[in-house]
Structures are given as C-alpha cells and as structure tokens.
Design an enzyme around this catalytic site. Structure first.
Site, short mmCIF file in Angstrom:
data_model
loop_
_atom_site.label_atom_id
_atom_site.label_comp_id
_atom_site.label_asym_id
_atom_site.label_seq_id
_atom_site.Cartn_x
_atom_site.Cartn_y
_atom_site.Cartn_z
N TYR A 160 0.82 -1.21 0.00
CA TYR A 160 0.00 0.00 0.00
C TYR A 160 0.85 1.27 0.00
O TYR A 160 0.32 2.36 -0.16
CB TYR A 160 -0.94 0.00 1.21
CG TYR A 160 -2.23 -0.73 0.95
CD1 TYR A 160 -3.44 -0.06 0.95
CD2 TYR A 160 -2.24 -2.08 0.70
CE1 TYR A 160 -4.63 -0.73 0.71
CE2 TYR A 160 -3.40 -2.77 0.47
CZ TYR A 160 -4.61 -2.09 0.47
OH TYR A 160 -5.77 -2.76 0.22
N ASP A 338 -3.65 -17.27 5.38
CA ASP A 338 -4.75 -18.00 4.76
C ASP A 338 -5.47 -18.88 5.77
O ASP A 338 -6.69 -19.09 5.68
CB ASP A 338 -4.27 -18.82 3.56
CG ASP A 338 -3.02 -19.63 3.87
OD1 ASP A 338 -2.09 -19.07 4.46
OD2 ASP A 338 -2.97 -20.81 3.51
#
Length: 475
Positions: A160, A338
């Site tokens: 980001y 995950d």
C-alpha cells in the site's frame, strides 16, 4: 491559517502526550461529511453522538464540530482536482482528532486514494477495525455472535505504500534487468529465478519500526480487555515471504517479550511451562519432544536447538510465569494468513486481537465484517502518536445519495470508537446500547430489513434509524 475555513469560536484543542490524547471537556473536532451518501449518514451520526454526550454528561461535555472538506465536496469549494486541500490538513494537524464519511477515490492521475493519503501524511500507522455482533443483525453465518475480534492493521507500509512501475516503463525495465542480472544471481537462495521481462514491478517494504509500532498498540489494547480476551495473534505469510511477513512475526514477538515481558506469554512458552507443570521432573528433551512436532525425526542440530529453547524459557520465566501464572497474562501467538481467514469462520471464539500487515489486514477486516453483518456495520479508526482519524469503512454508494435510506451504522460506530479513544466511555456505551436495542426491535434501514426473517417492511429511513438509536439509549 485557513484559506476558506473558519474554526469554531468556542472549544479547546486536543493535545497528545506519549502517543495518548489529552481531551478537554469541549474539544474542537474536524469532520469530513463524505461523498455520495455522506450527505445522509453524517447528519445522522452527528445527531446520535451529540445526543449520547448530552445524555451521559448533562451538558458538562460537548463536541464543537468543525466542518472541513475532502473528496468531491472539496473540489466544489476549492476547485477542480483539489481533493485534499491544505486547509483540511491544517485543521486535522491542529486539532488532532477527526472523523469522516466515505470518500471518492479519484480516477486517473494524482492521489491513488484519499484514505491512504491521509494515513501516510499523518503517520496513522494503526488501522483499527473492531468486528462484533449485535443480536438480530442478519448474517450469512450460523453463529455470528461467536466472533468478537479487533483487527490491528499496519497502515503505512507493505504494497500500500504504492511503490511500483508499469510494465514496459523505462525504470521498470531497468529494475528488472538489474534484479535478473545482478541481485538475483548474487543471492544463492534464489537459484536461477528470473523475473519475466513483461512484468509490472512493485516493492513490498516491511520495517521493524513500523511492525513494532503496530504490535505495541495492539498489546496496549489487549491490556484493557477482559482477561478472557487478552490475546494478540500475529497474522502473516512468513512461510513464503520470510524476510517481510516472517520478519513481521519475529519483530512482533521480540516487542511483546521485551516491552511486555511481565504481562505476556507466547503460545510456545505456555506449552513449555504447562508441560513442566504437569510433570515436575520432565526432562528437557521430553519437554522439547512435546513442543516440537516430529522431534524424533529432526537432525541433531535441530534437536539441540529445540532443547535450548526449552532451557532458555524455563530459566527466564519459570519463576514469574510458571505454576499457572502464565494463564493470567496476554497470550501472544501467530497464524498463517490464509489459515486465519477460515479460522475466523470455523473457530471465531478462539481469537481476540489480530495484528497484521496492510494487505492481509485489508482482506481480513472485511471478511470479519461480513460475518457480523457487513461493512454497513463496520467501524474503523486510523491512529498514530499525534493524530487519529475515525472513518466509515464502506464506499460512497452514490446511487443512494440524498435518498435518506442508507445505513449510517459504520460512521456511528466509528463515532463510538472516537468517544472511547477520547475516554468518554459512558457516551460510547449509550450508543452501543441504543444501536443494539434498535436492531433487536427490528427498527433498521433497508439493507438489514430485507435480510431479516421475515423481512421488515417498511424499513426505517437513515434519519429515522438515528432517532431509533437515541430512543433506545435508556431501555
């Protein structure tokens, strides 16, 4: 100081000491109405916050609101492409705490995201997203009430940061050639890897400084929670990205076990202590065998490393943390990114605070919000050492703008976070109570109404929902 703004003539400034706000009884707080449905949800939010403060404190406390501009509304006042005027930055810097509705992300050149720009300008390194369930809220999950987590997302680094080069650009091609011909061959662990010449290139920086700033905030928050919820989970993909995401995990543990040593225990440390508590004469090797999966198949060096870990832990913290004392301390563990995505759905009650990097935190906080009713009920805060901005977590939904129908819950609950940050807990509790009671009584806007069984018809307007929350303060 300002080109086109006039601050309130009454009110005082919030200041900061050691990263904590010092809040007067009459703070001036800038607000950004927001684009699209901001025209509806901000007035509803302001009404609820003001009513809660008046009810809780009987006039001894009051917010003096200061309207500032960003997004499309700023362009209307300051001119084309003036999405984030200097006036607004000056006001937020001066007064320290601000709240805002959703903002349009400009298309094309210039600022990639106004939200990201604000975070980086003010070093708002901690994005805080609590996700809890209010009974009666429609949810796609069978037991949404089991999820009560707070996502602490690093806000200024990772991909980001926006350092990338387009495929085919001159600098991009130079960087690929340099990596392929110089850096990768000079790093034996990369073997014969090569980057395709038609690739776009992005840089993923994760710093020790940024990681530990975030984890420190998460640990401080954990200390304020009930004992049963004092847990910080470091979320990462360190099994693949060892020097960025794996380093985040390592730096997180380092910070926790140095600055918070007296009040925390890591998951592996708890296993070692528990093993000794169950069997006082347990050997170092047998303890290591119980802690390290597949111990007997390890190489001699790995076995010795596991035994040294056991010895070190027992020597360092047995006296302070042993004999069950570790059970009253903050538990610090880590999970692969995950894995945690599915565990917040399959084992949600096992987690409390999730500390993670920027991209993982973005996905994870939205997934958690979905469990408890969606982004319409998801608050957010961006916090640094000298500034904090509270915000809606959803988009602008321009097709609903001006129709008085959108759910203002996200900004209202962000206001709750702001009040808690300011130490005005009584007012914050009134809003949470009112919101929960309104939903439980099926007094909701269309987004929730259509999903309830049976559907609520007619649903409340945005403004009516705000009034319903106020009406239920004292139920």
């Amino acid at each position: 100081m300002y080109e086109k703004l006039t601050p309130p003539t009454t009110g005082s400034t919030i200041t900061f000491k050691d990263g904590k706000p010092i809040v007067p009884n009459d703070p001036i707080i800038p607000f950004i109405r927001g684009d699209g449905t901001g025209v509806d949800i901000w007035p509803a939010t302001e009404k609820v916050i003001d009513a809660a403060i008046a009810t809780a404190y009987g006039g001894s406390k009051k917010i003096n609101w200061f309207k500032v501009y960003a997004g499309d509304e700023a362009c209307e006042l300051y001119g084309t492409y003036q999405y984030l005027p200097e006036d607004t930055l000056t006001a937020i810097k001066e007064y320290g705490v601000a709240i805002k509705g959703p903002l349009t992300t400009p298309i094309g050149g210039g600022i990639r995201s106004l939200n990201v720009a604000l975070r980086q300008i003010f070093n708002l390194y901690a994005c805080v997203r609590p996700c809890r369930y209010y009974p009666g809220t429609p949810s796609p999950h069978k037991f949404p009430e089991k999820l009560d987590v707070i996502v602490y997302r690093e806000n200024t680094e990772d991909i980001y940061l926006g350092i990338e080069w387009r495929e085919g650009s001159e600098i991009g091609k130079k960087l690929i050639n340099y990596l392929n011909n110089e850096l990768i061959p000079a790093t034996p662990e990369h073997g014969k890897k090569q980057i395709r010449l038609d690739s776009g290139i992005g840089i993923k920086p994760i710093s020790k400084t940024g990681s530990q700033l975030l984890v420190r905030r998460a640990m401080e928050h954990a200390l304020k929670l009930p004992k049963a919820k004092q847990m910080v989970t470091l979320v990462h993909k360190g099994n693949i990205m060892k020097y960025t995401e794996g380093a985040f995990r390592d730096w997180g543990y380092e910070l926790a076990t140095s600055e918070f040593r007296d009040v925390c225990v890591t998951e592996r440390e708890s296993w070692i202590l528990s093993n000794k508590e169950k069997k006082a004469d347990l050997s170092i090797e047998d303890n290591a065998r119980q802690v390290e999966p597949g111990y007997d198949a390890l190489t001699p060096d790995k076995k010795q490393e596991a035994c040294e870990e056991v010895k070190t832990v027992l020597a360092a913290i047995w006296d302070s943390h042993g004999n069950g004392k570790w059970k009253d301390k903050i538990m610090v563990n880590d999970r692969i990114a995950d894995s945690i995505f599915q565990q917040i759905q399959t084992r949600p009650d096992e987690y409390s605070i999730l500390a993670t990097m920027n991209l993982n935190g973005d996905y994870l906080s939205d997934a958690a919000a979905a469990v408890v009713g969606g982004l319409g009920m998801g608050p957010g805060a961006n916090i640094g050492d000298t500034c904090a901005i509270f915000e809606a977590t959803h988009g602008t939904a321009p097709k609903h703008a001006g129709l008085d129908r959108i759910n203002p819950g996200s900004v209202i609950l962000s206001g709750v976070m702001m009040l808690e940050y300011m130490g005005w807990q009584e007012a914050a509790d009134l809003i949470k109570k009112g919101l929960g009671n309104a939903i439980a009584n099926r007094q909701v806007t269309y987004d929730l109404a259509r999903l309830m069984e049976p559907p609520v018809d007619p649903p409340l307007k945005c403004s009516e929902f705000a009034q319903a929350i106020i009406d239920h303060f004292n139920d």
